[in-house]
Design a protein around this motif. Structure first.
Motif, PDB file in Angstrom:
ATOM      1  N   ARG A 173       0.814  -1.755   0.199  1.00 43.52           N
ATOM      2  CA  ARG A 173       0.318   0.299  -0.042  1.00 43.52           C
ATOM      3  C   ARG A 173       1.234   1.437   0.040  1.00 43.52           C
ATOM      4  O   ARG A 173       0.530   2.253  -0.375  1.00 43.52           O
ATOM      5  CB  ARG A 173      -1.088  -0.703   0.800  1.00 43.52           C
ATOM      6  CG  ARG A 173      -1.850  -1.045   1.291  1.00 43.52           C
ATOM      7  CD  ARG A 173      -3.106  -0.671   1.576  1.00 43.52           C
ATOM      8  NE  ARG A 173      -3.988   0.930   0.700  1.00 43.52           N
ATOM      9  CZ  ARG A 173      -4.205   0.879   0.026  1.00 43.52           C
ATOM     10  NH1 ARG A 173      -4.362  -0.150  -1.077  1.00 43.52           N
ATOM     11  NH2 ARG A 173      -4.706   1.649  -0.327  1.00 43.52           N
ATOM     12  N   GLU A 177       0.213   4.299  -2.717  1.00 39.88           N
ATOM     13  CA  GLU A 177       0.067   4.960  -2.340  1.00 39.88           C
ATOM     14  C   GLU A 177       0.901   6.001  -2.875  1.00 39.88           C
ATOM     15  O   GLU A 177       1.037   6.951  -3.796  1.00 39.88           O
ATOM     16  CB  GLU A 177       0.320   5.526  -1.049  1.00 39.88           C
ATOM     17  CG  GLU A 177      -0.910   5.056  -0.145  1.00 39.88           C
ATOM     18  CD  GLU A 177      -2.513   5.142  -0.392  1.00 39.88           C
ATOM     19  OE1 GLU A 177      -2.802   5.167  -1.653  1.00 39.88           O
ATOM     20  OE2 GLU A 177      -3.781   4.877   0.357  1.00 39.88           O
ATOM     21  N   GLY A 413      -3.721   9.499   0.634  1.00 40.31           N
ATOM     22  CA  GLY A 413      -4.004   9.326   1.275  1.00 40.31           C
ATOM     23  C   GLY A 413      -3.535   9.941   2.683  1.00 40.31           C
ATOM     24  O   GLY A 413      -3.355  10.175   3.937  1.00 40.31           O
ATOM     25  N   ARG A 449      -6.523   2.025   6.852  1.00 40.39           N
ATOM     26  CA  ARG A 449      -6.011   2.113   5.435  1.00 40.39           C
ATOM     27  C   ARG A 449      -5.977   2.367   4.766  1.00 40.39           C
ATOM     28  O   ARG A 449      -4.951   2.899   3.157  1.00 40.39           O
ATOM     29  CB  ARG A 449      -7.033   0.908   5.153  1.00 40.39           C
ATOM     30  CG  ARG A 449      -6.435  -0.322   3.809  1.00 40.39           C
ATOM     31  CD  ARG A 449      -7.059  -1.596   3.112  1.00 40.39           C
ATOM     32  NE  ARG A 449      -6.710  -2.351   4.267  1.00 40.39           N
ATOM     33  CZ  ARG A 449      -7.861  -3.438   4.538  1.00 40.39           C
ATOM     34  NH1 ARG A 449      -8.541  -3.612   3.734  1.00 40.39           N
ATOM     35  NH2 ARG A 449      -7.296  -4.224   5.849  1.00 40.39           N
ATOM     36  N   TYR A 450      -7.068   4.060   4.698  1.00 40.42           N
ATOM     37  CA  TYR A 450      -7.077   4.349   3.522  1.00 40.42           C
ATOM     38  C   TYR A 450      -6.636   6.083   3.429  1.00 40.42           C
ATOM     39  O   TYR A 450      -6.455   7.227   3.230  1.00 40.42           O
ATOM     40  CB  TYR A 450      -8.789   4.438   2.638  1.00 40.42           C
ATOM     41  CG  TYR A 450      -8.396   3.281   2.743  1.00 40.42           C
ATOM     42  CD1 TYR A 450      -8.181   2.944   0.755  1.00 40.42           C
ATOM     43  CD2 TYR A 450      -9.898   2.324   2.647  1.00 40.42           C
ATOM     44  CE1 TYR A 450      -8.777   1.669   0.428  1.00 40.42           C
ATOM     45  CE2 TYR A 450      -9.474   0.796   2.114  1.00 40.42           C
ATOM     46  CZ  TYR A 450      -9.450   0.610   0.779  1.00 40.42           C
ATOM     47  OH  TYR A 450      -9.426  -0.338   0.285  1.00 40.42           O
ATOM     48  N   ASN A 453      -8.205   9.479   1.935  1.00 43.03           N
ATOM     49  CA  ASN A 453      -8.648   9.028   1.277  1.00 43.03           C
ATOM     50  C   ASN A 453     -10.266   9.145   0.925  1.00 43.03           C
ATOM     51  O   ASN A 453     -11.328   7.820   0.324  1.00 43.03           O
ATOM     52  CB  ASN A 453      -8.262   8.343   0.148  1.00 43.03           C
ATOM     53  CG  ASN A 453      -7.041   9.024  -0.470  1.00 43.03           C
ATOM     54  OD1 ASN A 453      -7.771   9.747  -1.481  1.00 43.03           O
ATOM     55  ND2 ASN A 453      -5.994   7.753  -1.032  1.00 43.03           N
ATOM     56  N   VAL A 454     -10.168   7.794   2.555  1.00 40.89           N
ATOM     57  CA  VAL A 454     -11.292   7.569   3.016  1.00 40.89           C
ATOM     58  C   VAL A 454     -13.073   7.391   2.654  1.00 40.89           C
ATOM     59  O   VAL A 454     -14.049   7.243   2.908  1.00 40.89           O
ATOM     60  CB  VAL A 454     -11.282   7.142   4.655  1.00 40.89           C
ATOM     61  CG1 VAL A 454     -11.194   8.231   5.575  1.00 40.89           C
ATOM     62  CG2 VAL A 454     -12.200   5.916   5.044  1.00 40.89           C
ATOM     63  N   GLN A 480     -14.322  -0.858  -0.997  1.00 39.44           N
ATOM     64  CA  GLN A 480     -13.475  -1.605  -0.744  1.00 39.44           C
ATOM     65  C   GLN A 480     -12.642  -2.167  -2.600  1.00 39.44           C
ATOM     66  O   GLN A 480     -11.806  -1.296  -3.544  1.00 39.44           O
ATOM     67  CB  GLN A 480     -12.355  -2.351  -0.086  1.00 39.44           C
ATOM     68  CG  GLN A 480     -11.720  -2.159   0.741  1.00 39.44           C
ATOM     69  CD  GLN A 480     -11.566  -2.999   2.081  1.00 39.44           C
ATOM     70  OE1 GLN A 480     -11.176  -2.523   2.108  1.00 39.44           O
ATOM     71  NE2 GLN A 480     -12.800  -3.475   3.212  1.00 39.44           N
ATOM     72  N   TYR A 483     -13.715   1.068  -5.096  1.00 41.33           N
ATOM     73  CA  TYR A 483     -11.750   2.568  -5.282  1.00 41.33           C
ATOM     74  C   TYR A 483     -10.807   1.595  -5.518  1.00 41.33           C
ATOM     75  O   TYR A 483      -9.884   2.178  -6.117  1.00 41.33           O
ATOM     76  CB  TYR A 483     -12.138   1.979  -3.716  1.00 41.33           C
ATOM     77  CG  TYR A 483     -10.992   3.394  -3.350  1.00 41.33           C
ATOM     78  CD1 TYR A 483     -11.216   4.841  -4.174  1.00 41.33           C
ATOM     79  CD2 TYR A 483      -9.804   3.139  -2.940  1.00 41.33           C
ATOM     80  CE1 TYR A 483     -10.301   5.581  -3.516  1.00 41.33           C
ATOM     81  CE2 TYR A 483      -8.680   4.059  -2.663  1.00 41.33           C
ATOM     82  CZ  TYR A 483      -8.839   5.004  -2.936  1.00 41.33           C
ATOM     83  OH  TYR A 483      -7.724   6.081  -2.662  1.00 41.33           O
ATOM     84  N   GLU A 488      -8.005   2.619  -8.470  1.00 40.32           N
ATOM     85  CA  GLU A 488      -5.912   2.419  -8.183  1.00 40.32           C
ATOM     86  C   GLU A 488      -5.812   0.759  -8.365  1.00 40.32           C
ATOM     87  O   GLU A 488      -4.586  -0.049  -7.996  1.00 40.32           O
ATOM     88  CB  GLU A 488      -6.255   1.295  -6.950  1.00 40.32           C
ATOM     89  CG  GLU A 488      -6.429   2.133  -5.451  1.00 40.32           C
ATOM     90  CD  GLU A 488      -5.877   1.965  -4.390  1.00 40.32           C
ATOM     91  OE1 GLU A 488      -5.265   2.659  -3.158  1.00 40.32           O
ATOM     92  OE2 GLU A 488      -6.368   0.063  -3.825  1.00 40.32           O
ATOM     93  N   ARG A 500      -3.393  -4.952  -2.401  1.00 37.11           N
ATOM     94  CA  ARG A 500      -4.555  -3.976  -2.080  1.00 37.11           C
ATOM     95  C   ARG A 500      -5.055  -3.959  -0.168  1.00 37.11           C
ATOM     96  O   ARG A 500      -5.577  -3.171  -0.186  1.00 37.11           O
ATOM     97  CB  ARG A 500      -5.454  -3.340  -3.014  1.00 37.11           C
ATOM     98  CG  ARG A 500      -5.391  -3.081  -4.491  1.00 37.11           C
ATOM     99  CD  ARG A 500      -4.238  -2.040  -4.835  1.00 37.11           C
ATOM    100  NE  ARG A 500      -4.177  -2.018  -6.470  1.00 37.11           N
ATOM    101  CZ  ARG A 500      -3.763  -2.412  -7.428  1.00 37.11           C
ATOM    102  NH1 ARG A 500      -3.169  -3.398  -6.381  1.00 37.11           N
ATOM    103  NH2 ARG A 500      -3.103  -2.652  -8.418  1.00 37.11           N
TER     104      ARG A 500
END
Length: 561
Positions: A173, A177, A413, A449-450, A453-454, A480, A483, A488, A500
């Motif tokens: 990740r 990112e 993020g 996690r994000y 960007n959540v 998820q 997204y 991604e 991811r």
């Protein structure tokens, strides 16, 4: 158009073929993604191609630590410790959602490799070289304090431990990112695109021929400067360029085993020495404990490093040596992964002794190759390479670019107000998630996690709730998947479940539970053919098998036939 989605693959390909770029990066691991981000934020017209998925090689298969290289003090790599130690803090500030401080214990036993004095002095020097902030500087623990934190440690001969901070990360990740942030700043990045040849004008490389690994179509990409950041494959590309002279790579393999906390209950990360004088980590994460790593020379297919029976037994023996009451066996292994370190070969050195330093080579064709290095130092490595490119573009084309911008540039993020504000950010987003119908745990998982960007995922939960209800996927998983597909560059099931979400390593039962519904949704969104459905399902099943079963002689024959 979102320029980091496989839904727009054709338009991205057209963009790659129609424009001349200042910089073309080959390789979508952390090194290549970091270079693309550095170049794009300086204003360079930047492209990147990756043969597999982003982070599919070394950058999703590490020990998942952004660490300062304590082990390199032993090899007197003072400069490396100083550089990567300082970079650790930079990575943390720029991406606190994928980087977490983790107190690490370094136990010492009577007649062991480390003693109280050597550990204390070593950690103090480490703190000084790495510029460790006061709150994270080393502490020395006595035997009782050590066992209070790690009661399963070997008690026989235990004298105490050193206590210091490392940074745990999600390596894949972190890479994604960095790549997303490069794309947000104008870089054109595409995965599953293999460089098959270089294009020359006279003796200078001016572009590449690339092959789409899904369609088989080939096209050309033109660039003023080409950077070979292909990790384990850099020598393959150097051979194509006729520049594989002098130093070359030595690939070494490391494997990690994952156990459920019910089998290996560990609350405290431990870095310990083994009977053969190597070092192994045991680290708690999300209800699991993972342990590794091995360090053996590897000469097989770089795309398919597999755990062997011997690899697995080495780690099991190491764990049982330092945690004798755990008494784990091969049947307790829930998942595993194997990865390669592309190290610069040094004559006569054992794999574990080969330096992890990076080097940049400029070839007669003008191609730049970056080799070696560590996850922690990716941003600084990128700065060094792009500085060279910037100097060349000024000399050869009279184009001026800004200096490096990335030292205080949050990754995608990471715009959460800095590391000190991250917990508050998560708490606020958990309340938002609960308000739209998520459980506290679901909302917390998404926020951590994000990162910043959540909110986009929360929009998927809210606005597409009706669509999600057409499948049995819970809204948090639906969000998820959507997204991953739309934001991604996710194209296959293994992209989603390994790189991811990390689920195949740390929540393998979740993969088994949801793989069919995820396949259905991804297939609809990406308009998979029946052949693609079959191929990606088989690829995932193979990955699930590799995670739990080592390669024996029979499977080796099947894999190579």
């Amino acid at each position: 158009m979102n320029n980091f989605s496989n839904k727009h693959r054709q338009k991205l390909t057209e963009q790659l073929t129609c424009e001349e770029f200042d910089v073309l990066v080959i390789g979508g691991g952390i090194t290549g993604s970091g270079i693309a981000l550095d170049a794009a934020t300086r204003g360079m017209k930047t492209a990147l191609v990756e043969m597999q998925d982003f982070a599919a090689g070394t950058s999703s298969r590490s020990t998942k630590l952004v660490h300062g290289g304590l082990r390199y003090l032993k090899q007197l790599e003072v400069k490396m410790v100083a550089e990567v130690g300082k970079e650790r803090a930079v990575v943390y500030e720029n991406a606190p959602h994928v980087t977490v401080p983790e107190w690490m214990m370094l136990p010492f036993h009577k007649n062991g490799n480390f003693g109280p004095l050597s550990t204390s002095v070593g950690l103090r020097v480490y703190d000084f070289l790495a510029g460790v902030k006061r709150s994270e500087r080393r502490k020395m623990l006595n035997r009782e304090e050590t066992l209070n934190r790690a009661p399963l440690l070997k008690k026989d001969g235990l004298l105490g431990s050193g206590y210091y901070v490392e940074y745990r990360t999600d390596d894949a990740r972190l890479t994604i990112e960095a790549a997303k942030e490069a794309a947000r700043n104008g870089a054109v990045l595409i995965n599953y695109t293999k460089v098959t040849d270089f294009i020359y004008e006279g003796s200078k490389a001016v572009g590449v021929t690339a092959e789409d690994q899904w369609t088989g179509k080939t096209y050309q990409i033109k660039a003023r400067k080409i950077i070979n950041a292909a990790g384990p494959w850099v020598d393959t590309l150097r051979s194509k360029d006729g520049s594989k002279h002098g130093k070359h790579l030595r690939l070494t393999k490391g494997i990690h085993l994952v156990f459920d906390q019910s089998v290996f209950p560990l609350d405290q990360a431990v870095y310990f020495d083994t009977p053969d004088d190597r070092m192994v980590f045991a680290i708690p994460r999300d209800g699991k404990t993972y342990a590794g790593t091995t360090d053996t020379v590897y000469e097989g297919d770089p795309a398919q490093p597999n755990m062997t029976v011997e690899d697995r037994q080495y780690v099991l023996d190491a764990v049982n040596y330092m945690f004798p009451d755990v008494n784990i066996s091969s049947g307790d292994v829930e998942s595993s992964w194997a990865g390669l370190r592309p190290l610069i070969y040094e004559e006569g050195k054992d794999p574990s002794e080969i330096s992890r330093k990076d080097e940049v080579w400029e070839h007669k064709s003008g191609i730049l190759t970056i080799a070696g290095g560590k996850l922690t130092g990716y941003r600084k490595m990128a700065e060094i390479v792009v500085d060279k490119v910037s100097k060349k573009l000024k000399e050869e084309h009279n184009i001026m670019y800004q200096p490096c911008q990335t030292k205080q540039w949050p990754l995608s993020g990471g715009d959460v107000g800095g590391s000190e504000s991250f917990n508050q950010f998560v708490n606020e987003k958990v309340q938002t998630g609960i308000q739209i119908g998520l459980s506290e745990q679901e909302a917390e998982t998404l926020a951590k996690r994000y990162g910043s960007n959540v909110d986009v995922l929360f929009e998927y939960v809210e606005k597409r709730k009706q669509e999600a209800d057409h499948s049995s996927l819970p809204p948090s998983i639906y969000a998820q998947v959507m997204y991953a597909v739309e934001e991604e560059m996710t194209g296959t099931l293994t992209d989603f479940f390994i790189r991811r979400t990390g689920a195949l390593f740390f929540n393998i039962n979740w993969v088994h539970q949801w793989k069919e519904e995820v396949q259905k949704l991804m297939g609809e969104e990406l308009e998979w053919s029946e052949e693609q459905h079959e191929r990606y399902r088989t690829e995932l099943e193979d990955a699930l098998l590799d995670a739990v079963k080592p390669v024996n002689e029979e499977r080796k024959e099947n894999l190579t036939s």
